[in-house]
Structure formats: C-alpha cells, structure tokens
Motif scaffolding. Structure first.
Motif, mmCIF file in Angstrom:
data_model
loop_
_atom_site.group_PDB
_atom_site.id
_atom_site.type_symbol
_atom_site.label_atom_id
_atom_site.label_comp_id
_atom_site.label_asym_id
_atom_site.label_seq_id
_atom_site.Cartn_x
_atom_site.Cartn_y
_atom_site.Cartn_z
ATOM 1 N N ALA A 156 -12.987 31.739 -20.485
ATOM 2 C CA ALA A 156 -13.951 33.037 -20.039
ATOM 3 C C ALA A 156 -14.407 33.700 -21.330
ATOM 4 O O ALA A 156 -13.565 34.155 -22.278
ATOM 5 N N HIS A 169 -19.292 34.478 -16.138
ATOM 6 C CA HIS A 169 -18.814 33.124 -15.611
ATOM 7 C C HIS A 169 -17.949 32.602 -16.699
ATOM 8 O O HIS A 169 -18.144 32.504 -17.921
ATOM 9 N N LEU A 170 -16.869 31.841 -16.063
ATOM 10 C CA LEU A 170 -16.150 30.783 -16.824
ATOM 11 C C LEU A 170 -17.143 29.502 -17.435
ATOM 12 O O LEU A 170 -17.926 29.199 -16.797
ATOM 13 N N ILE A 171 -16.651 29.259 -18.752
ATOM 14 C CA ILE A 171 -17.719 28.152 -19.431
ATOM 15 C C ILE A 171 -16.762 26.921 -19.392
ATOM 16 O O ILE A 171 -15.655 26.891 -19.767
ATOM 17 N N ALA A 172 -17.059 25.831 -18.749
ATOM 18 C CA ALA A 172 -16.253 24.623 -18.585
ATOM 19 C C ALA A 172 -16.516 23.892 -19.863
ATOM 20 O O ALA A 172 -17.750 23.487 -20.365
ATOM 21 N N SER A 173 -15.330 23.288 -20.252
ATOM 22 C CA SER A 173 -15.541 22.344 -21.669
ATOM 23 C C SER A 173 -15.981 21.014 -21.054
ATOM 24 O O SER A 173 -15.920 20.560 -19.902
ATOM 25 N N ARG A 181 -22.399 24.770 -22.537
ATOM 26 C CA ARG A 181 -21.892 24.295 -21.300
ATOM 27 C C ARG A 181 -21.510 22.594 -21.816
ATOM 28 O O ARG A 181 -22.179 22.248 -22.347
ATOM 29 N N SER A 182 -20.203 22.481 -21.197
ATOM 30 C CA SER A 182 -19.540 21.120 -21.722
ATOM 31 C C SER A 182 -19.301 21.001 -23.246
ATOM 32 O O SER A 182 -19.386 19.965 -23.629
ATOM 33 N N GLN A 222 -11.625 25.443 -18.696
ATOM 34 C CA GLN A 222 -12.596 26.292 -18.620
ATOM 35 C C GLN A 222 -12.077 27.714 -19.519
ATOM 36 O O GLN A 222 -11.015 27.901 -19.601
ATOM 37 N N GLY A 235 -13.087 19.573 -19.192
ATOM 38 C CA GLY A 235 -13.001 20.393 -17.687
ATOM 39 C C GLY A 235 -12.272 21.651 -17.807
ATOM 40 O O GLY A 235 -12.319 22.504 -16.739
#
Length: 329
Positions: free
Chosen positions: A71, A60-64, A21-22, A69, A67
C-alpha cells in the motif's frame, strides 16, 4: 494515506519509492530493508537516521510480480522533500507500468534536480519518460537487449551491478539493490550504519559500483572479473565490434595484458572468443527468425555473406543454411 512532513531531523536521509505495477518485490525489499536497518541500532526498526515513503497517485494496493501487494504510504508530495526518489520496476510485459500522474511527478522531480534511481526495470520507466538522456544506464544482462531496442540512443551497460551518475542512478535489481542502498547509506549516514545493516542482513561486504554482474558468459569458466566484464561487453556488441584496445582500456589493462589474460584463462585469444560470440548470436537468429543471411551477417558484424558462411562452417561444421533447415518448425 498520509502526507510527508518536511525533513524533521537535520541531515536525515529521506527516500521516496515509486512502485511499478508487477514490481519486483525482492529488489524493493532489499533496498528498503537496508535503509531500515541502517536507520537505527539493534534492529529496532526505528527511523532515527533515515525515513522512507511509498508514493502513489491513488490509495490502491500495488501488486508485485509474485502477487504480494504493498500500500502507498504517501501522496505525491513536493519531491524536494526527498534526497532520492527510487523507481522499482518489474515485469516488462506490462504496457502501462505506471500511470500518467506518476510520470508527471517524476518529471517534476527531475526538473527540481531531485536524484532519480531506477531499480530493476525502473530504468525503463525513467527512460520512457525521457529522464535518462545524458546519463549512463545500468541494467541486468537479462534486460539489456530489450533496453537497446526500446532506447537505441541511450548509453547502457549490463556488466556492472549499479551506477550512480550525477542526478541519476540505476541498478540491475535483485541483491544488488542492497549494494546500491548500502552505498547511499554510507554516503549520507556513515560507515557504522552501513555495517550495522549489512551484518543484520548477513551480507559480509557490500559490492561497489565497479563489481561485475554475477553471470557466466558463454559458459566460459573464468574467475577474473575483468575477463568476465570484457566477455559480457563483447556479447552486447556483436554488430558494432569494439576494438581490442578499447576493451582493454575499459577494464584497466593494456592490450597485451588482456590478450595474456584470455590465453591463461580460456586458452583462446580475445579475437577468437569475440568471433565465437558473434557466431553464436547468428545461430540464434537463424533458428528464431526468417531474416535473410546477409541481414544476419550484418547483424553480427560480418560485411559479406560469403565470409560469414565460411566462418560459420569452420566453427559449427555446417553452413548457416543447413542449420536453418535442421531447426524445428
């Protein structure tokens, strides 16, 4: 989400990505694009010589961190289907960068001897899972202190851009992700594939695991990479001072050669530079913390408060107490 078939092309390089995440988008993009461009000819984005999947426990999409994302493209399939599993980390202020299923999957991969690579702060995730014991870890100079604080028993360095250590790899992140990917491409696919990828990426030459992180330590002007590596090592060992002979050995020089190199490029001796680095760190601690002087002295490698105070005054023209009193509150 698709599942991954077994390797369908003999010898094809297969890599699974785990994104925190991030996560840092640039590090992921540099790594995966090096694979993409090496896996086919003429920038057709084919997958003749390499394949890759973004693995995830959910859809779920993973957000960098910026911002954007991404999949996941595959479930947590048998890790033995991959030559490497690459964990791309990101911001350290996220208390749960990956979920428990991901940690379990990484441990399963390690148990099956699948090489694991931490990119950027992905090494923190591997270390937290207990998967970096007995392996040297390479991190960015920016994250060195945080890694040491969290994992004091693990060997870590912040002078090199990446490291491939048996069944573990680690990478400082950023553009060095392309360098590490290029080394893997060269090993598994060949030099022609590596050259094709680098040319399209407009990279003249891939750096090796021996290259030094591009940072100017202590604002010292020096061109020799051996000197920069030594000064960075000094910066990272202000409490437990490393003997000059050991510093010289680490960069392939004799003690006399290292002393001469320091004099030629900095006008000072290694001992003088090392002491200045320790005192600069002490100055930071005086301003940023309320720790007693004796604790700060010990933290930067001085055995007594009186000797520390004398060296500090000779360097900065003020005592430690004066510097603390003048600091904004």
């Amino acid at each position: 989400m698709t599942t991954v078939d077994a390797k369908t092309v003999a010898g094809r390089l297969n890599i699974g990505f785990v994104l925190a995440r991030s996560f840092t988008l640039s590090a992921f993009a540099m790594f995966v694009d090096t694979l993409r461009l090496a896996s086919d000819e003429e920038d057709r984005s084919g997958r003749r010589f390499a394949d890759w999947q973004v693995l995830g426990s959910t859809r779920h999409l993973i957000a960098s961190s910026c911002g954007v994302q991404v999949a996941p493209t595959a479930n947590f399939v048998d890790p033995e289907r991959f030559d490497y599993i690459v964990v791309v980390g990101g911001l350290l202020n996220n208390p749960s960068p990956v979920d428990d299923d991901t940690i379990a999957y990484l441990r399963k991969a390690a148990a099956k001897k699948v090489p694991l690579i931490g990119v950027c702060t992905g090494t923190f995730i591997l270390a937290e899972a207990g998967l970096m014991k007995g392996h040297r870890t390479c991190v960015s100079w920016l994250h060195y202190e945080a890694f040491r604080e969290r994992f004091p028993d693990l060997e870590v360095r912040a002078d090199r851009i990446f490291n491939l250590d048996r069944t573990r790899g680690s990478c400082a992140g950023g553009a060095s992700a392309a360098d590490m990917a290029a080394a893997i491409v060269r090993r598994h696919i060949g030099r022609a594939a590596e050259r094709n990828a680098l040319e399209v990426l407009q990279i003249q030459k891939a750096r090796s695991a021996l290259d030094i992180q591009p940072r100017k330590p202590l604002a010292i002007e020096c061109e020799d990479p051996r000197l920069r590596a030594t000064i960075i090592t000094m910066e990272r060992h202000v409490a437990n001072v490393i003997p000059l002979q050991k510093l010289a050995d680490a960069v392939g020089l004799s003690r006399r050669q290292l002393e001469r190199l320091f004099q030629e490029q900095t006008g000072s001796s290694p001992g003088h530079i090392y002491k200045k680095l320790r005192l600069e760190r002490a100055k930071q601690l005086l301003v940023q913390t309320e720790a007693p002087l004796i604790e700060i002295a010990l933290e930067v490698g001085f055995e007594s408060a009186s000797y520390f105070t004398k060296a500090f005054r000779m360097t900065f023209g003020r005592t430690p107490s004066q510097v603390r009193a003048e600091a904004p509150h």
